[in-house]
Design a protein around this motif. Sequence first.
Motif, mmCIF file in Angstrom:
data_model
loop_
_atom_site.group_PDB
_atom_site.id
_atom_site.type_symbol
_atom_site.label_atom_id
_atom_site.label_comp_id
_atom_site.label_asym_id
_atom_site.label_seq_id
_atom_site.Cartn_x
_atom_site.Cartn_y
_atom_site.Cartn_z
ATOM 1 N N ILE B 7 0.796 -1.230 0.000
ATOM 2 C CA ILE B 7 0.000 0.000 0.000
ATOM 3 C C ILE B 7 0.820 1.267 0.000
ATOM 4 O O ILE B 7 0.417 2.270 -0.572
ATOM 5 N N ALA B 8 1.972 1.272 0.648
ATOM 6 C CA ALA B 8 2.726 2.523 0.721
ATOM 7 C C ALA B 8 4.102 2.247 1.275
ATOM 8 O O ALA B 8 4.359 1.185 1.812
ATOM 9 N N ASP B 12 5.730 7.079 4.218
ATOM 10 C CA ASP B 12 4.539 7.827 3.802
ATOM 11 C C ASP B 12 3.448 7.834 4.860
ATOM 12 O O ASP B 12 2.411 8.492 4.700
ATOM 13 N N ILE B 13 3.670 7.050 5.898
ATOM 14 C CA ILE B 13 2.728 7.101 7.014
ATOM 15 C C ILE B 13 3.430 7.835 8.140
ATOM 16 O O ILE B 13 4.536 7.468 8.517
ATOM 17 N N PRO B 14 2.830 8.916 8.661
ATOM 18 C CA PRO B 14 3.543 9.668 9.701
ATOM 19 C C PRO B 14 3.660 8.856 10.992
ATOM 20 O O PRO B 14 2.744 8.126 11.346
ATOM 21 N N ARG B 15 4.814 8.993 11.672
ATOM 22 C CA ARG B 15 4.954 8.369 12.999
ATOM 23 C C ARG B 15 3.863 8.915 13.908
ATOM 24 O O ARG B 15 3.561 10.105 13.870
ATOM 25 N N GLY B 17 0.880 8.510 13.551
ATOM 26 C CA GLY B 17 -0.192 9.014 12.705
ATOM 27 C C GLY B 17 -0.803 7.875 11.907
ATOM 28 O O GLY B 17 -0.581 6.703 12.212
ATOM 29 N N ARG B 19 -2.748 6.693 7.811
ATOM 30 C CA ARG B 19 -3.224 6.984 6.462
ATOM 31 C C ARG B 19 -4.517 6.214 6.255
ATOM 32 O O ARG B 19 -4.734 5.166 6.862
ATOM 33 N N VAL B 20 -5.316 6.738 5.332
ATOM 34 C CA VAL B 20 -6.553 6.048 4.998
ATOM 35 C C VAL B 20 -6.339 5.260 3.714
ATOM 36 O O VAL B 20 -5.804 5.793 2.750
ATOM 37 N N VAL B 21 -6.737 3.996 3.723
ATOM 38 C CA VAL B 21 -6.715 3.203 2.503
ATOM 39 C C VAL B 21 -8.165 2.979 2.092
ATOM 40 O O VAL B 21 -8.973 2.467 2.874
ATOM 41 N N LYS B 22 -8.503 3.429 0.892
ATOM 42 C CA LYS B 22 -9.882 3.260 0.426
ATOM 43 C C LYS B 22 -9.978 2.001 -0.418
ATOM 44 O O LYS B 22 -9.269 1.877 -1.396
ATOM 45 N N SER B 53 -8.857 6.956 11.796
ATOM 46 C CA SER B 53 -7.638 7.448 11.160
ATOM 47 C C SER B 53 -7.365 8.904 11.528
ATOM 48 O O SER B 53 -6.247 9.369 11.420
ATOM 49 N N GLN B 54 -8.402 9.622 11.940
ATOM 50 C CA GLN B 54 -8.228 11.043 12.235
ATOM 51 C C GLN B 54 -7.922 11.290 13.716
ATOM 52 O O GLN B 54 -7.877 12.423 14.163
#
Lengths: 812, 102
Positions: B7-8, B12-15, B17, B19-22, B53-54
């Motif tokens: 996926i990434a 690309d994913i913040p520590r 934090g 990410r959204v995978v649709k 995710s938020q």
Amino acid sequence: MKEKLVLVGNGMAGVRTLEELLKLDPERYEITVFGAEPYPNYNRIMLSPVLAGEKTVDDIILNDRDWYESNGITLHTGDPVVRIDRAARKVITESGLEAGYDRLLLATGSNPFIIPVPGHDKEGVIGFRDIADVNTMLEASKRYQKAVVIGGGLLGLEAANGLMKNGMDVTVVHLMDILMERQLDRPAAELLKQSLEERGMKFLMETQTAEVLGDDRVSGLKFADGSEIEADLVVMAVGIRPNIELAQTAGIHCERGIVVNDTMQTYDPRIYAVGECVQHRGLTYGLVAPLFEQAKVAANHLAQLGFARYEGSVTSTKLKVTGIDLFSAGEFNEQEGDETLVLQDPAAGVYKKLVVRDNRIKGAVLYGDTMDGTWYFQLLRDGTDISAFRSTILFGQHDLGDAGHGDETRVAALSDDAEICGCNGVCKGEIIDAIVTKGLFTLDDVKAHTKAASSCGSCTGLVEAILASTVGDGYDATPSKKPLCGCTEYSHDEVIAGIKEHQLKTMDAVRSFFEWKNPDGCAACRPALNYYLLAYWPGEYHDDPQSRFINERAHGNIQKDGTYSVVPRMFGGLCTPAELRAIADVAEKYNVPEMKVTGGQRIDLFGIKKEDLPAVWKDLSEAGFVSGHAYGKALRTVKTCAGKNWCRFGTQDSTGLGVKLEELTWGSWMPHKFKLAVSGCPRNCAEATIKDFGVVCVDSGYELHVGGNGGIKVRVTDLLCKVETEEEVLEYCGAFIQKYREEAHYLERTAPWVERVGLDYIKQAIVEDEAQRKALYERFKYSQQFAQIDPWKQRAEGEEANEFQPIKITAA
Amino acid sequence: MSNWIEIAALEDIPRLGARVVKTDTMDVAVFRTRDDQVFALKDACPHKQGPLSQGIVSGTTVTCPMHNWKIDLEKGCALGPDEGCTNVFRTKVENGKVYLAI
Ligand SMILES: Cc1cc2nc3c(=O)[nH]c(=O)nc-3n(C[C@H](O)[C@H](O)[C@H](O)COP(=O)(O)OP(=O)(O)OC[C@H]3O[C@@H](n4cnc5c(N)ncnc54)[C@H](O)[C@@H]3O)c2cc1C
Ligand code: HEM
Ligand code: SF4
Ligand code: FES
């Protein structure tokens, strides 16, 4: 097959019962409703304003026909039920319709009592009960001049007032020597009569009607003492009689009303009754509040839950004559041995009386100032001991706050079903229940278990007070210090001081210095530390997006459905056609479903998808807009009035000053949201005295006000000082903001902060100590260098792109 | 039977934090902790479907942005006193790439 429920009487009590039932068990019954009137359920109480021309019939419809349809209810209007066949379990209407039932609910209300004097059936003699009566009165007022209302009670006076408003010459005939004797004591009744007389209403007191004169239509009245009066319209408002005819002919036991037990069941167990037609424990009621309590109980039993009981009601009354404030409840005429507390201010037209027995309120009459009626009524119903505040009780509830035990007494005054947390719909009873059954001791526990005080937080004080009064001595209401969050023992103040004195410049440094229990911190302390570091080390500390609440991380307000709202900044609320056009273009381009002008004079675009945010911002920023920070613990808006340039009252250029203030302050992160306003004169159109910092212009300069807010607990500002020039306004404002930024706790708004540290402390720092003021102002301007970088533009240019861009995978 | 999808890149994913995978049917939240562990949950809080995710990540929990429920990233379940679980998906990190099993 579903059971059949039939409701006879499409009025306030019956339909409320259906609403309560649908809440409990929407599927149980196939419901049919019969109403004699040709309308869906309307708010009968509001007939008085309709008569007075203040509302229309459409305004007062409570459940329109769509409501019945969408709830699967069959409605027959204009067709009264004339017979109940209890053996065959069916009802029969005037037009011959029949409907079978498994359960029958009677809510036939009451009829106005028409005094059976000779001539009472002449044309032009009516009661005041339904829309048809109101129409008759309105018609009469177009063609005739003289109206007589018989009965000087609540209903009679409202009718008289309405007729007067329609231009008629109105005389009220009353049997007793004071008006509204069932609700008022003599002094209040005298005040009322006086002010109605001033409006032109005439009274014949202690007068008994003997005969209605006239041929087909009424032409006058003759009284017991032989005197006469002319009348083209006679409204009888001398009382109501429960409408029990239908029940009686069906052989259901009735006395004055249809007799029901505590479950609202009649003597026929298949038949329930609610509303004014009912007699419960010997009493009948003529006000809606008790009927709604009955409705709840009936619904509970119809839904076969079977636990609710109706045990009678204490009622209170208000008169709905615009411009006259009157409230009464309970036993307002004192008996032998009662005490009375009385406040009389004849010049202001205010009279308040409380009847007190054993330190508990038994009755209340208020005239002229009824603000605290609901509070007294609550105290009355709950039987609260008022000895702690009886010396000030007549000044009202708001007076208690100053006595220092405001919240606790307020809470004691509330009933268990009083809603404490509006955001999450948590009632006092639920909170107490959680505290008792789960053995909670701290505010955090209560928040976690009940959700109360966990959204906007404005009810925190009340929740603490409930905790204190429930746990009693076990709860130390003011712990010597309150830890910043569950990760540490240290308080906000200690952490703030540590950051400053020990030069702690990263979150990890703070956490290790103060020996945080949790290396990453938590959702409570991370945003707080991020703010403190940003405020103390401008230009040095790097903002950590992962430590911000989503609104601040995404620079928009997350909405219920996961979309965001966007509010571009419009300095001082000013705008140009080109700017408005640019906003309109954006709205169309991104299919914004709704736009709204906010309370802070900005335009809000709702319903924008997160992925679209950077593109929306790009367009806005090309049109010259920056972020409005409507989402942040930050400077929100500077609201301004028209001011000297346009307004004939304006003393200074309030709009121009507002723009300057916003240019100075925008972009600044704060402990909580921060709002400003500038009004051009003391008329204060910009509502500057409920803002964190408000300016009210006067001829000789500018008044500076601080520490106000709107919202749930409105607080009016305190006057900080007066200054003479715009430059001074900017300097004092910047210094005040910086003091607040440096010393308030995260999530503490200026109002509680000012109350905590005291206005004198702030005056000392900002007004008296010039050196400190100037230093604060310099520090503020320095930190603004780093804050006034538009976050929208940065993101439109690609910063934090990952935040906004989802990863898409589709099945190949 | 698993179906690993790349996926990434990890960075690309913040520590701390997400990410959204649709996907075609739902959103998946992929979280990264301070020590670079990666977890994936259905992006719907067990309380009222808030977008996890938020939220704010700390340790191996995420705090929902809607009403502050704390959800365990490994098990997908709310931490006391709240109750409820959301779906968990397996993840792995190889050569700096994040894979998701769906
Ligand atoms: C002008 C006015 C002002 C008022 N102001 C206040 C106020 O300020 N505060 C307050 O608390 N209360 C006020 N009230 C009282 C309040 O409106 C009533 O207490 C309440 O409406 C009673 O509700 P109910 O359902 O029992 O009766 P209703 O609302 O009267 O409903 C009964 C319905 O049943 C119908 N019906 C009767 N018999 C049959 C039958 N056989 N078949 C089919 N249908 C039938 C009637 O036509 C009527 O529509 C006021 C009343 C009036 C008239
Ligand atoms: C997450 C919670 C909240 C969000 C996202 C939010 C958002 C907003 C926004 C976008 C505006 C318009 C912005 C502006 O133009 O000033 C606004 C205005 C306002 N909000 Fe909130 N708000 C929140 C909570 C609250 C709370 C808790 C209160 C009260 C305690 C409150 C009271 C107000 C008031 C009084 C206004 C009008 C301001 C004015 O007239 O200047 N809001 N809010
Ligand atoms: S506050 Fe005064 S100057 Fe401003 S618009 Fe109102 S009346 Fe005019
Ligand atoms: S939706 Fe997550 S806490 Fe309510």
